[in-house]
Design a protein around this motif. Structure first.
Motif, PDB file in Angstrom:
ATOM      1  N   VAL A  29    -111.245  75.048  35.344  1.00 11.34           N
ATOM      2  CA  VAL A  29    -111.149  73.606  35.612  1.00 11.34           C
ATOM      3  C   VAL A  29    -111.455  73.317  37.078  1.00 11.34           C
ATOM      4  O   VAL A  29    -112.210  72.390  37.409  1.00 11.34           O
ATOM      5  CB  VAL A  29    -109.743  73.085  35.239  1.00 11.34           C
ATOM      6  N   ASP A  32    -115.052  73.470  37.738  1.00  9.92           N
ATOM      7  CA  ASP A  32    -115.836  72.598  36.867  1.00  9.92           C
ATOM      8  C   ASP A  32    -116.772  73.394  35.955  1.00  9.92           C
ATOM      9  O   ASP A  32    -117.955  73.069  35.796  1.00  9.92           O
ATOM     10  CB  ASP A  32    -116.639  71.599  37.709  1.00  9.92           C
ATOM     11  N   ARG A  41    -108.226  70.407  29.739  1.00  8.09           N
ATOM     12  CA  ARG A  41    -108.625  70.038  31.094  1.00  8.09           C
ATOM     13  C   ARG A  41    -107.711  68.935  31.643  1.00  8.09           C
ATOM     14  O   ARG A  41    -107.260  68.995  32.802  1.00  8.09           O
ATOM     15  CB  ARG A  41    -110.084  69.570  31.105  1.00  8.09           C
ATOM     16  N   GLU A  45    -105.313  69.169  34.932  1.00 10.52           N
ATOM     17  CA  GLU A  45    -105.449  68.202  36.024  1.00 10.52           C
ATOM     18  C   GLU A  45    -104.136  67.475  36.289  1.00 10.52           C
ATOM     19  O   GLU A  45    -103.781  67.198  37.443  1.00 10.52           O
ATOM     20  CB  GLU A  45    -106.562  67.217  35.696  1.00 10.52           C
ATOM     21  N   GLN A  46    -103.382  67.196  35.213  1.00  8.11           N
ATOM     22  CA  GLN A  46    -102.079  66.553  35.383  1.00  8.11           C
ATOM     23  C   GLN A  46    -101.118  67.477  36.127  1.00  8.11           C
ATOM     24  O   GLN A  46    -100.367  67.044  37.020  1.00  8.11           O
ATOM     25  CB  GLN A  46    -101.495  66.174  34.027  1.00  8.11           C
ATOM     26  N   ILE A  48    -101.948  69.846  38.201  1.00  3.88           N
ATOM     27  CA  ILE A  48    -102.413  69.926  39.589  1.00  3.88           C
ATOM     28  C   ILE A  48    -101.889  68.749  40.396  1.00  3.88           C
ATOM     29  O   ILE A  48    -101.392  68.905  41.523  1.00  3.88           O
ATOM     30  CB  ILE A  48    -103.959  69.975  39.628  1.00  3.88           C
ATOM     31  N   THR A  49    -101.963  67.568  39.789  1.00  4.33           N
ATOM     32  CA  THR A  49    -101.477  66.366  40.475  1.00  4.33           C
ATOM     33  C   THR A  49     -99.973  66.408  40.669  1.00  4.33           C
ATOM     34  O   THR A  49     -99.446  66.104  41.753  1.00  4.33           O
ATOM     35  CB  THR A  49    -101.860  65.114  39.659  1.00  4.33           C
TER      36      THR A  49
END
Length: 337
Positions: A29, A32, A41, A45-46, A48-49
């Motif tokens: 991820v 990319d 994905r 990403e959630q 990571i945030t």
């Protein structure tokens, strides 16, 4: 002393755990790459945030130049401990889809290890792993100007983010504590080689446990980890009824048991014996050997995790607590009286 380092930054493994995926998926991820489901994905990403994770720019720049090969330096002996560590590390590396190039150092001394490291550097490995069997090796390695991360398996009082170990010191104390609690006031030690880090930590644990109990620590006798050296020392030891012997590894204990039988001494009726390692043969000896079990699989996996962090997120490396040992009580030691 207060810890002023502040909160620990999240690393790629923290993201993977929160998202419920492998760290390889997180890496795909981040870079990319294809073959990641949209829902997966989004979950990564959630995570990571949520963790405010920021990957190392330097590590990401190296992604396309990696060989996915790790160099492993092992000692030139077939001793159970180093062999087990190398085997379990190799298994852990393959599980992460890394290959391992192994170079055997004929001697455990610093010069031989330096030569092995230089050989691996010429092969463009992503990282180097050492199984350390001589106390001088770490000092030499610290002085090398390495272009790749290095992780070492070495028992030492000095902690470092690139060092991993099994807790030899507390393992030794547990063995001596067991013998003392059985009523033994004289506990001898047959130790490993005098420059071996594991052997030195076991000697330190033996001395400290005896001191805590106000028992005399007679000078330890050094073997070379082999059954032959345990046998030779077993023939020479000044033993009296009720004496106990803490032996630095199980193979030396096997030789010691044979020597005691040859001297007409019975274990555990006359002499109690405790070993270290829990080799596969230990439960089948006569008598079955009480010993200290080391978790070599856990060490191999920890080494590989250290390598991955050193390659991908070097700033997130922290010092690790040594892996705990476990006393395995069998029949080679018994209470006096």
């Amino acid at each position: 002393m207060s810890d002023e380092r502040g909160p620990k930054s999240a690393n790629i493994f923290d993201v993977a755990r929160l998202a419920g995926v492998s760290h390889q998926t997180v890496s795909r991820v981040l870079n990319d790459l294809p073959n990641v489901r949209p829902a997966t994905r989004a979950r990564v990403e959630q995570a990571i945030t949520q963790l405010r994770y920021s990957p190392s720019p330097a590590a990401r720049a190296l992604v396309t130049r990696r060989t996915r090969t790790i160099g492993l330096v092992t000692p030139g002996s077939a001793d159970f401990g180093p062999t087990s560590i190398a085997m379990h590390f190799t298994v852990a590396a393959r599980a992460e889809r890394y290959s391992v190039d192994t170079v055997t150092s004929p001697e455990p001394d610093p010069a031989s290890v330096r030569s092995a490291v230089e050989t691996l550097l010429r092969q463009r490995v992503d990282a180097i792993v050492l199984v350390v069997t001589d106390v001088g090796v770490l000092e030499v390695v610290r002085g090398l100007d390495l272009s790749v991360p290095l992780v070492a398996a070495a028992a030492t009082q000095r902690r470092h983010p690139h060092l991993v170990s099994i807790d030899q010191y507390r393992g030794a104390r547990s063995a001596v504590r067991h013998l003392a609690e059985l009523g033994h006031g004289r506990i001898l030690h047959v130790a490993g080689p005098p420059r071996n880090p594991d052997a030195l930590e076991r000697v330190r644990g033996w001395r400290d446990e005896l001191a805590a109990r106000r028992l005399v620590a007679e000078e330890p006798r050094n073997g070379d980890w082999s059954a032959a050296s345990g046998y030779a020392l077993g023939r020479e030891l000044d033993l009296g009824s009720g004496t106990a012997v803490f032996v630095g590894n199980d193979h030396m204990a096997i030789g010691l048991l044979s020597a005691l039988r040859g001297r007409g001494l019975s274990v555990p009726e006359d002499i109690s014996v405790v070993g270290f390692d829990d080799v596969p043969e230990a439960p089948y000896l006569m008598p079955p050997l009480t010993t200290v079990r080391q978790d070599f699989r856990a060490l191999g996996e920890l080494m590989m995790q250290k390598v991955l962090l050193a390659v991908e997120e070097p700033e997130s490396l922290t010092e690790d607590t040594p892996i705990a040992t476990h006393l395995i009580v069998r029949e080679s030691a018994r209470a006096l009286g």
